[in-house]
Design an enzyme around this catalytic site. Structure first.
Site, PDB file in Angstrom:
ATOM      1  N   THR A  16      20.431  30.303 -20.671  1.00 17.18           N
ATOM      2  CA  THR A  16      20.271  30.955 -21.968  1.00 17.18           C
ATOM      3  C   THR A  16      18.814  31.289 -22.271  1.00 17.18           C
ATOM      4  OG1 THR A  16      20.109  28.853 -23.159  1.00 17.18           O
ATOM      5  CG2 THR A  16      22.309  29.763 -22.858  1.00 17.18           C
ATOM      6  N   ASP A  17      18.645  32.152 -23.257  1.00 19.03           N
ATOM      7  CA  ASP A  17      17.307  32.534 -23.700  1.00 19.03           C
ATOM      8  C   ASP A  17      16.972  31.799 -25.001  1.00 19.03           C
ATOM      9  OD1 ASP A  17      18.708  33.861 -25.716  1.00 19.03           O
ATOM     10  OD2 ASP A  17      18.330  35.859 -24.895  1.00 19.03           O
ATOM     11  N   LEU A  18      15.886  32.158 -25.623  1.00 22.55           N
ATOM     12  CA  LEU A  18      15.425  31.506 -26.848  1.00 22.55           C
ATOM     13  C   LEU A  18      16.459  31.594 -27.974  1.00 22.55           C
ATOM     14  CD1 LEU A  18      13.049  30.009 -28.130  1.00 22.55           C
ATOM     15  CD2 LEU A  18      12.115  32.231 -28.799  1.00 22.55           C
TER      16      LEU A  18
END
Length: 132
Positions: A16-18
């Protein structure tokens, strides 16, 4: 089209990203893993194919549509179907979903390459396995 191959996997934090959703490039990893498992499950040993015949598969083109985000801890399913097979080219559709919700769709074109890196014919026995 052939019957689908289904590959399931869980989304981990590292995917996942931020914002907590799957980073867009990771979908390419998921569909790559699904293709590898599909080839293995139909009985093609890619290591032996390379060692014995000098043949490898390479991605030539990917058309990707991002439809809805996957998130941390989701379990996704990658459905792989053969769309078309020619002398040296394989076209697949790969759909990623979560609980029946479409997340990502790709049309992937693979080419069969010889030891010299040039296109070569897909062996007839492998073509038969892929068309089942």
């Amino acid at each position: 089209m052939s019957s689908p191959h289904i590959f399931s996997c869980r989304i981990y934090y590292e995917d996942t990203d931020l914002a907590g959703i799957v980073y867009y490039a990771n979908y390419l990893k998921f569909i790559e893993r699904a293709r590898s498992e599909w080839v293995r499950e139909i009985g093609v040993d890619q290591v032996a194919l390379k060692a014995e015949q000098g043949i490898v598969f390479a991605v030539r083109r990917v058309e990707a549509d991002y439809l809805s985000p996957a998130k941390f801890d989701d379990v996704i399913a990658v459905e792989t179907r053969v769309q078309d097979i020619s002398a040296a080219r394989i076209t697949l559709t790969q759909d990623v979903s979560r609980g029946g919700v479409a997340l990502f769709r790709a049309v992937v074109t693979l080419v069969c390459l010889g030891a010299d890196g040039r296109p070569t014919r897909l062996p007839a026995d492998i073509r038969q396995l892929m068309q089942r």
